[in-house]
Design a protein around this motif. Structure first.
Motif, mmCIF file in Angstrom:
data_model
loop_
_atom_site.group_PDB
_atom_site.id
_atom_site.type_symbol
_atom_site.label_atom_id
_atom_site.label_comp_id
_atom_site.label_asym_id
_atom_site.label_seq_id
_atom_site.Cartn_x
_atom_site.Cartn_y
_atom_site.Cartn_z
ATOM 1 N N SER A 9 -18.553 -5.168 36.600
ATOM 2 C CA SER A 9 -19.591 -5.995 35.979
ATOM 3 C C SER A 9 -19.095 -7.411 35.742
ATOM 4 O O SER A 9 -17.886 -7.659 35.663
ATOM 5 N N GLN A 10 -20.047 -8.322 35.602
ATOM 6 C CA GLN A 10 -19.725 -9.702 35.253
ATOM 7 C C GLN A 10 -19.023 -9.756 33.907
ATOM 8 O O GLN A 10 -18.121 -10.563 33.696
ATOM 9 N N GLN A 11 -19.437 -8.889 32.997
ATOM 10 C CA GLN A 11 -18.841 -8.882 31.661
ATOM 11 C C GLN A 11 -17.355 -8.533 31.733
ATOM 12 O O GLN A 11 -16.532 -9.167 31.080
ATOM 13 N N GLN A 12 -16.998 -7.541 32.546
ATOM 14 C CA GLN A 12 -15.586 -7.183 32.686
ATOM 15 C C GLN A 12 -14.784 -8.344 33.264
ATOM 16 O O GLN A 12 -13.673 -8.631 32.811
ATOM 17 N N THR A 71 -15.570 -11.512 33.094
ATOM 18 C CA THR A 71 -15.548 -12.567 32.076
ATOM 19 C C THR A 71 -14.441 -12.286 31.065
ATOM 20 O O THR A 71 -13.653 -13.177 30.727
ATOM 21 N N TYR A 72 -14.368 -11.058 30.598
ATOM 22 C CA TYR A 72 -13.319 -10.707 29.634
ATOM 23 C C TYR A 72 -11.925 -10.864 30.243
ATOM 24 O O TYR A 72 -10.986 -11.284 29.556
ATOM 25 N N THR A 75 -18.875 -18.508 34.795
ATOM 26 C CA THR A 75 -19.690 -18.036 35.919
ATOM 27 C C THR A 75 -19.232 -18.677 37.220
ATOM 28 O O THR A 75 -19.088 -17.990 38.239
#
Length: 131
Positions: free
Chosen positions: A31-34, A36-37, A81
């Motif tokens: 995921s994008q969230q992973q 990003t983190y 992003t």
């Protein structure tokens, strides 16, 4: 992807280190969230190192170098992003999958800086045309 394929061994100063690579980026972070983190974690690690090394030296030249390098690595004016898109694009080429994520990150910053410079040059050319 096998776990042993998700790291590339390389040097970090006098140490060998198992760097997470493109196999990890593409297969383990879905995921994008992973992603990003992960990038935020890189920044935190860089800032931790900067703080610890900076506080241990009194040499003003060394302190200036530490600040300059830290600013280039985490003081980015680029969005997470944009950085993630650039890294995703880099790892689309299968021959890049063994490259450590930290190197893909540095490449992303350099690529984004080049794109920004090209935009500035294009704007200057357009301004000259309008005169």
């Amino acid at each position: 992807v096998k776990e042993e394929d998700t790291r590339t061994t390389g040097e970090a100063g006098r140490f060998d280190y198992g760097w997470f690579n493109g196999y990890f980026w593409t297969a383990r972070m879905e995921s994008q969230q992973q992603k990003t983190y992960f990038i935020l974690g890189l920044g935190e690690g860089i800032m931790l190192q900067q703080r610890e090394v900076y506080n241990k030296t009194q040499d003003p030249d060394m302190r200036n170098l530490i600040e300059k390098e830290t600013l280039e690595l985490v003081g980015s004016k680029y969005t997470l992003t944009d950085i993630i898109k650039n890294i995703d694009g880099f790892y689309k080429a299968k021959n890049n999958l063994k490259v450590p994520i930290v190197d893909a990150y540095i490449k992303a910053l350099a690529d984004l800086a080049r794109e920004e410079e090209k935009k500035k040059l294009k704007m200057l050319k357009e301004l000259k045309k309008d005169r």
